[in-house]
Write an enzyme that holds these catalytic residues in place. Structure first.
Site, short mmCIF file in Angstrom:
data_model
loop_
_atom_site.label_atom_id
_atom_site.label_comp_id
_atom_site.label_asym_id
_atom_site.label_seq_id
_atom_site.Cartn_x
_atom_site.Cartn_y
_atom_site.Cartn_z
N LYS A 34 6.04 -30.75 -24.77
CA LYS A 34 5.68 -30.76 -26.18
C LYS A 34 5.23 -29.36 -26.59
CE LYS A 34 1.63 -32.33 -27.95
NZ LYS A 34 1.13 -31.46 -29.03
N ASP A 61 6.28 -30.40 -31.96
CA ASP A 61 5.16 -31.08 -32.63
C ASP A 61 4.55 -30.15 -33.69
OD1 ASP A 61 2.94 -32.67 -33.18
OD2 ASP A 61 1.82 -31.99 -31.43
N LYS A 63 4.29 -31.16 -36.98
CA LYS A 63 3.64 -32.04 -37.99
C LYS A 63 3.85 -31.50 -39.40
CE LYS A 63 -0.08 -33.64 -34.91
NZ LYS A 63 -0.05 -32.66 -33.79
N ASP A 66 4.68 -30.91 -46.46
CA ASP A 66 4.91 -29.94 -47.54
C ASP A 66 5.72 -30.65 -48.62
OD1 ASP A 66 5.34 -27.44 -48.97
OD2 ASP A 66 5.06 -26.41 -47.05
N THR A 120 -6.27 -38.44 -34.62
CA THR A 120 -7.36 -39.12 -33.90
C THR A 120 -8.69 -38.41 -34.14
OG1 THR A 120 -6.46 -37.96 -31.98
CG2 THR A 120 -6.09 -40.32 -32.08
N ARG A 211 -4.06 -31.71 -20.72
CA ARG A 211 -4.97 -31.15 -19.72
C ARG A 211 -5.03 -31.85 -18.36
NH1 ARG A 211 -9.28 -30.56 -24.41
NH2 ARG A 211 -7.99 -32.32 -25.03
O1 C5P Z 1 -4.94 -32.18 -23.29
P1 C5P Z 1 -4.64 -33.49 -23.97
O2 C5P Z 1 -3.99 -34.52 -23.08
O3 C5P Z 1 -5.85 -34.04 -24.70
O4 C5P Z 1 -3.54 -33.10 -25.07
C1 C5P Z 1 -3.08 -34.00 -26.03
C2 C5P Z 1 -2.06 -33.35 -26.91
O5 C5P Z 1 -1.69 -34.27 -27.93
C3 C5P Z 1 -2.55 -32.10 -27.64
O6 C5P Z 1 -1.43 -31.21 -27.76
C4 C5P Z 1 -2.98 -32.61 -29.00
O7 C5P Z 1 -2.85 -31.64 -29.99
C5 C5P Z 1 -1.97 -33.75 -29.21
N1 C5P Z 1 -2.40 -34.80 -30.14
C6 C5P Z 1 -3.56 -35.54 -29.95
N2 C5P Z 1 -3.91 -36.51 -30.87
C7 C5P Z 1 -3.11 -36.78 -31.91
C8 C5P Z 1 -1.93 -36.05 -32.10
C9 C5P Z 1 -1.59 -35.06 -31.17
O8 C5P Z 1 -4.27 -35.33 -28.98
N3 C5P Z 1 -3.43 -37.75 -32.73
#
Ligand code: C5P
Length: 230
Positions: A34, A61, A63, A66, A120, A211
């Site tokens: 992603k 991603d 998003k 516009d 979220t 992560r």
């Molecule tokens: O490191 P982690 O597993 O928390 O990463 C989650 C990824 O998903 C990040 O790139 C974050 O920007 C993305 N994301 C999220 N919640 C959302 C939409 C996208 O955590 N509602």
């Protein structure tokens, strides 16, 4: 049997070198990647091409949110990059989402088009600030229904939301879920987390994981370990 659910590893890096290093530690038979605003702004389309050359499917991603014509054209540019999936904010409204869909219908390559319902990081207070009086779940359900009505392929949501969303959405609709944490890993800044196996059981069709893999001392093995739980 190993489940074939797609996992997209979030390349949340501010430079190309770090992203390339991680790409080279992973295998395209285990995951896609992603690429979000941080990395795309720093490295541009060439990081998408790099991942694709290594065999990875790319979830772009960005998003988009516009005016309809701008989002339509942005989606067409994404399609020309050959990405697997692209997304828009459902809060951009029906006209914008229909324009995005139309843009991809007219494109040669047709990436999946996904709508982001509420981030979220948004809570009831943020909704109130936006002038929305519905409760959080009702607003998420309202936006997800609108995403489906506009002909998009799925939503990004928390795996916890799928149980109340699924009954009113099309059968083959995608639920793309971030906030995934294996049982023994840190929550980091995520609030509504789900284990990979619970996300799958809830109906997630694609998992977004950052992560727990990217901060691991052995990203390849961390991903394999997650796959073994599915
Ligand atoms: O490191 P982690 O597993 O928390 O990463 C989650 C990824 O998903 C990040 O790139 C974050 O920007 C993305 N994301 C999220 N919640 C959302 C939409 C996208 O955590 N509602």
């Amino acid at each position: 049997m190993i489940n074939n659910i797609k996992i997209f590893v979030a390349l949340d890096y501010s430079d190309e070198t770090s992203a390339c290093r991680l790409i080279n530690l992973l295998s395209p038979s285990d995951c896609g990647v992603k690429i979000g605003k941080e990395l795309f702004t720093a490295a541009g389309p060439k990081i998408v091409e790099y991942a694709q050359k290594k065999g990875f499917e790319v979830f772009l991603d960005l998003k988009y949110h516009d005016i309809p014509n701008t989002v339509k054209k942005a989606c067409q540019s994404a399609a020309r990059l050959g990405v697997y999936m692209v997304n828009v904010h459902a809060l951009g409204g029906s006209e914008m989402m229909i324009a995005a869909k139309e843009g991809l219908t007219q494109s040669k390559a047709k990436p999946l088009l996904i709508g982001v319902t509420l981030l979220t990081s948004h809570d009831q207070k943020n909704l109130h600030e936006m002038g929305v009086t519905k409760n959080l779940e009702d607003e998420i359900a309202h936006l997800a229904t609108n995403v489906a009505k506009c002909g998009l392929d799925g939503v990004v949501c928390s795996a916890n939301d799928i149980k109340f969303l699924k009954p009113s959405l099309p059968k083959n609709f995608h639920f793309v879920t971030p906030g995934i944490r294996p049982i023994d890993s840190s929550n980091d800044d995520q609030k509504r987390i789900t284990t990979p196996e619970d996300a799958l059981a809830s109906g997630s069709t694609m998992l977004v994981i950052g992560r727990p893999i990217t901060h691991s001392s052995n990203p390849y093995e961390a991903l394999k370990a997650i796959r073994r739980t599915l």
